[in-house]
Design a protein around this motif. Structure first.
Motif, PDB file in Angstrom:
ATOM      1  N   LYS A  51       0.745  -1.164   0.072  1.00  0.00           N
ATOM      2  CA  LYS A  51       0.101  -0.024  -0.059  1.00  0.00           C
ATOM      3  C   LYS A  51       0.741   1.280   0.059  1.00  0.00           C
ATOM      4  O   LYS A  51       1.669   1.687   1.052  1.00  0.00           O
ATOM      5  CB  LYS A  51      -0.734  -0.026   1.290  1.00  0.00           C
ATOM      6  CG  LYS A  51      -2.033   1.419   1.192  1.00  0.00           C
ATOM      7  CD  LYS A  51      -2.999   0.884   2.137  1.00  0.00           C
ATOM      8  CE  LYS A  51      -4.161   1.947   2.243  1.00  0.00           C
ATOM      9  NZ  LYS A  51      -4.587   2.459   0.879  1.00  0.00           N
ATOM     10  N   PHE A  52       1.012   2.022  -0.962  1.00  0.00           N
ATOM     11  CA  PHE A  52       1.671   2.964  -1.412  1.00  0.00           C
ATOM     12  C   PHE A  52       1.007   4.192  -1.081  1.00  0.00           C
ATOM     13  O   PHE A  52      -0.358   4.309  -1.147  1.00  0.00           O
ATOM     14  CB  PHE A  52       2.416   3.049  -2.665  1.00  0.00           C
ATOM     15  CG  PHE A  52       3.134   1.675  -3.152  1.00  0.00           C
ATOM     16  CD1 PHE A  52       4.234   1.676  -2.442  1.00  0.00           C
ATOM     17  CD2 PHE A  52       2.467   0.717  -3.855  1.00  0.00           C
ATOM     18  CE1 PHE A  52       5.074   0.331  -2.682  1.00  0.00           C
ATOM     19  CE2 PHE A  52       3.327  -0.411  -4.112  1.00  0.00           C
ATOM     20  CZ  PHE A  52       4.297  -0.463  -3.625  1.00  0.00           C
ATOM     21  N   SER A  53       1.902   5.372  -0.726  1.00  0.00           N
ATOM     22  CA  SER A  53       1.358   6.879  -0.567  1.00  0.00           C
ATOM     23  C   SER A  53       1.883   7.807  -1.374  1.00  0.00           C
ATOM     24  O   SER A  53       2.937   7.447  -1.895  1.00  0.00           O
ATOM     25  CB  SER A  53       1.141   7.134   0.974  1.00  0.00           C
ATOM     26  OG  SER A  53       2.520   7.260   1.241  1.00  0.00           O
ATOM     27  N   LYS A  54       0.991   8.746  -1.333  1.00  0.00           N
ATOM     28  CA  LYS A  54       1.702   9.948  -2.170  1.00  0.00           C
ATOM     29  C   LYS A  54       2.642  10.764  -1.327  1.00  0.00           C
ATOM     30  O   LYS A  54       3.757  11.329  -2.186  1.00  0.00           O
ATOM     31  CB  LYS A  54       0.512  10.888  -2.654  1.00  0.00           C
ATOM     32  CG  LYS A  54      -0.475  10.326  -3.482  1.00  0.00           C
ATOM     33  CD  LYS A  54      -1.468  11.403  -3.738  1.00  0.00           C
ATOM     34  CE  LYS A  54      -2.508  10.785  -4.590  1.00  0.00           C
ATOM     35  NZ  LYS A  54      -2.822  11.237  -6.096  1.00  0.00           N
ATOM     36  N   GLU A  55       2.965  10.652  -0.421  1.00  0.00           N
ATOM     37  CA  GLU A  55       3.824  11.544   0.457  1.00  0.00           C
ATOM     38  C   GLU A  55       5.301  10.878   0.369  1.00  0.00           C
ATOM     39  O   GLU A  55       5.436   9.444  -0.201  1.00  0.00           O
ATOM     40  CB  GLU A  55       3.599  11.283   1.883  1.00  0.00           C
ATOM     41  CG  GLU A  55       2.455  12.038   2.428  1.00  0.00           C
ATOM     42  CD  GLU A  55       1.141  11.367   2.132  1.00  0.00           C
ATOM     43  OE1 GLU A  55       1.268  10.163   2.336  1.00  0.00           O
ATOM     44  OE2 GLU A  55      -0.090  12.090   1.651  1.00  0.00           O
ATOM     45  N   ASP A  68       4.971   2.057   4.289  1.00  0.00           N
ATOM     46  CA  ASP A  68       5.081   1.937   5.669  1.00  0.00           C
ATOM     47  C   ASP A  68       3.745   1.630   6.502  1.00  0.00           C
ATOM     48  O   ASP A  68       3.025   2.294   6.732  1.00  0.00           O
ATOM     49  CB  ASP A  68       5.418   3.450   6.091  1.00  0.00           C
ATOM     50  CG  ASP A  68       6.062   3.636   7.155  1.00  0.00           C
ATOM     51  OD1 ASP A  68       6.287   2.531   8.099  1.00  0.00           O
ATOM     52  OD2 ASP A  68       6.281   4.648   7.952  1.00  0.00           O
ATOM     53  N   SER A  69       3.994   0.163   6.801  1.00  0.00           N
ATOM     54  CA  SER A  69       2.932  -0.405   7.508  1.00  0.00           C
ATOM     55  C   SER A  69       3.627  -0.625   8.882  1.00  0.00           C
ATOM     56  O   SER A  69       4.570  -0.525   9.135  1.00  0.00           O
ATOM     57  CB  SER A  69       2.478  -1.891   6.929  1.00  0.00           C
ATOM     58  OG  SER A  69       3.498  -2.706   7.023  1.00  0.00           O
ATOM     59  N   GLU A  70       2.745  -1.018   9.722  1.00  0.00           N
ATOM     60  CA  GLU A  70       3.068  -1.306  11.027  1.00  0.00           C
ATOM     61  C   GLU A  70       4.042  -2.291  11.068  1.00  0.00           C
ATOM     62  O   GLU A  70       5.038  -2.501  11.843  1.00  0.00           O
ATOM     63  CB  GLU A  70       1.927  -1.555  12.232  1.00  0.00           C
ATOM     64  CG  GLU A  70       1.004  -0.545  12.341  1.00  0.00           C
ATOM     65  CD  GLU A  70       0.073  -0.957  13.243  1.00  0.00           C
ATOM     66  OE1 GLU A  70       0.175  -1.547  14.268  1.00  0.00           O
ATOM     67  OE2 GLU A  70      -1.155  -0.273  13.067  1.00  0.00           O
ATOM     68  N   SER A  71       4.024  -3.550  10.392  1.00  0.00           N
ATOM     69  CA  SER A  71       4.805  -4.619  10.586  1.00  0.00           C
ATOM     70  C   SER A  71       6.074  -4.432   9.747  1.00  0.00           C
ATOM     71  O   SER A  71       7.159  -5.262   9.855  1.00  0.00           O
ATOM     72  CB  SER A  71       4.255  -5.900  10.384  1.00  0.00           C
ATOM     73  OG  SER A  71       3.755  -6.127   9.038  1.00  0.00           O
ATOM     74  N   ARG A  72       6.121  -3.935   8.612  1.00  0.00           N
ATOM     75  CA  ARG A  72       7.406  -3.869   7.847  1.00  0.00           C
ATOM     76  C   ARG A  72       7.230  -2.532   6.995  1.00  0.00           C
ATOM     77  O   ARG A  72       6.207  -1.934   6.692  1.00  0.00           O
ATOM     78  CB  ARG A  72       7.517  -5.066   6.831  1.00  0.00           C
ATOM     79  CG  ARG A  72       6.160  -5.320   6.254  1.00  0.00           C
ATOM     80  CD  ARG A  72       6.312  -4.978   4.672  1.00  0.00           C
ATOM     81  NE  ARG A  72       5.051  -5.373   3.830  1.00  0.00           N
ATOM     82  CZ  ARG A  72       4.226  -4.657   3.469  1.00  0.00           C
ATOM     83  NH1 ARG A  72       4.570  -3.161   3.581  1.00  0.00           N
ATOM     84  NH2 ARG A  72       3.288  -4.770   2.901  1.00  0.00           N
ATOM     85  N   LYS A  73       8.367  -2.141   6.415  1.00  0.00           N
ATOM     86  CA  LYS A  73       8.475  -1.021   5.317  1.00  0.00           C
ATOM     87  C   LYS A  73       8.969  -1.448   4.084  1.00  0.00           C
ATOM     88  O   LYS A  73      10.047  -2.613   3.946  1.00  0.00           O
ATOM     89  CB  LYS A  73       9.403   0.070   5.998  1.00  0.00           C
ATOM     90  CG  LYS A  73       8.942   0.738   7.223  1.00  0.00           C
ATOM     91  CD  LYS A  73      10.089   1.546   7.717  1.00  0.00           C
ATOM     92  CE  LYS A  73       9.930   1.938   9.284  1.00  0.00           C
ATOM     93  NZ  LYS A  73       8.703   2.449   9.533  1.00  0.00           N
ATOM     94  N   ILE A  74       8.602  -1.174   2.832  1.00  0.00           N
ATOM     95  CA  ILE A  74       9.386  -1.249   1.560  1.00  0.00           C
ATOM     96  C   ILE A  74      10.120   0.028   1.321  1.00  0.00           C
ATOM     97  O   ILE A  74       9.450   1.194   1.552  1.00  0.00           O
ATOM     98  CB  ILE A  74       8.334  -1.473   0.502  1.00  0.00           C
ATOM     99  CG1 ILE A  74       7.209  -2.563   0.808  1.00  0.00           C
ATOM    100  CG2 ILE A  74       8.703  -1.548  -0.939  1.00  0.00           C
ATOM    101  CD1 ILE A  74       5.999  -2.951  -0.388  1.00  0.00           C
ATOM    102  N   ILE A  75      11.271  -0.114   1.317  1.00  0.00           N
ATOM    103  CA  ILE A  75      12.155   1.015   1.005  1.00  0.00           C
ATOM    104  C   ILE A  75      13.003   1.004  -0.148  1.00  0.00           C
ATOM    105  O   ILE A  75      13.353  -0.163  -0.745  1.00  0.00           O
ATOM    106  CB  ILE A  75      13.304   1.029   2.174  1.00  0.00           C
ATOM    107  CG1 ILE A  75      12.487   1.047   3.517  1.00  0.00           C
ATOM    108  CG2 ILE A  75      14.202   1.900   1.976  1.00  0.00           C
ATOM    109  CD1 ILE A  75      13.426   0.865   4.907  1.00  0.00           C
TER     110      ILE A  75
END
Length: 159
Positions: A51-55, A68-75
Motif C-alpha cells: 500500500k503506497f502513499s503519495k507522500e 510504511d506499514s506497522e509490521s514492515r516497510k518497503i524501502i
C-alpha cells in the motif's frame, strides 16, 4: 520503455499511486526512477499487501520509504538501487528487486498472472509458466533476491 510503462498504466488504471513531486528527490534519481515515481506511480496490491502513499518519506538521506506499514516497510535505496522489505521488529532486510523498474514489473507480472489464473482455470499451467519465465527474465535469476519472488513462484506452482 515507454510502451512497457503504458502497459502498466492500462492494467492498473486508477490503482497507481504517484508520489508528490519533489525537485530535491527528482534530482537525486535517474530519469527512469523519476518517471516511475512522479509520472507512472506504484500499484497498490491487495494480494501482496503493498500500500503506497503519495507522500515522500525518507528513512535517511539515501533511502525512500515507499510503503510504511506497522509490521514492515518497503524501502528504495537511491544509492544501491535496491528495493527491499525492512522489518523493524528484528531489523531484517529482504531484497525484493534491483531498481524501481524491476519492482514495478514484478508486481505487474504477479497481478497479471493472478488475474488470468483466476479467470481461466483450464490454462493455469500456461499462465504459471509464462509468469515464471517473465520473472526469471526480469530479475535475471530471481533466486538471488533473498527468495522473496522465488517463494511466491514456488507457492503458486501447479506442480
Amino acid at each position: 520503455m515507454k510502451n512497457k510503462l503504458e502497459q502498466i498504466k492500462l492494467f492498473f488504471k486508477d490503482n497507481l499511486i504517484i508520489k508528490n513531486d519533489n525537485n530535491k528527490l527528482r534530482d537525486s534519481l535517474n530519469i527512469e526512477d523519476a518517471e516511475i515515481l512522479f509520472n507512472i506511480g506504484l500499484p497498490n496490491s491487495t494480494e501482496l499487501d503493498f500500500k503506497f502513499s503519495k507522500e515522500i518519506n525518507y528513512l535517511n538521506n539515501k533511502e525512500l520509504i515507499l510503503d510504511d506499514s506497522e509490521s514492515r516497510k518497503i524501502i528504495y535505496s537511491i544509492t544501491t538501487k535496491q528495493v527491499y522489505l525492512f522489518f523493524p521488529s528484528n531489523k531484517k532486510k529482504t531484497i525484493l528487486n534491483v531498481g524501481l523498474f524491476q519492482f514495478l514489473f514484478s508486481i505487474y507480472y504477479y497481478e497479471f498472472f493472478l488475474n488470468n489464473w483466476k479467470n481461466d482455470k483450464e490454462n493455469r499451467s500456461h499462465y504459471f509458466n509464462d509468469f515464471e519465465q517473465k520473472m526469471n527474465k526480469l530479475n535475471n535469476n530471481y533466486q538471488s533476491l533473498d527468495y522473496y519472488w522465488e517463494a511466491i513462484i514456488e507457492e503458486l506452482s501447479p506442480i
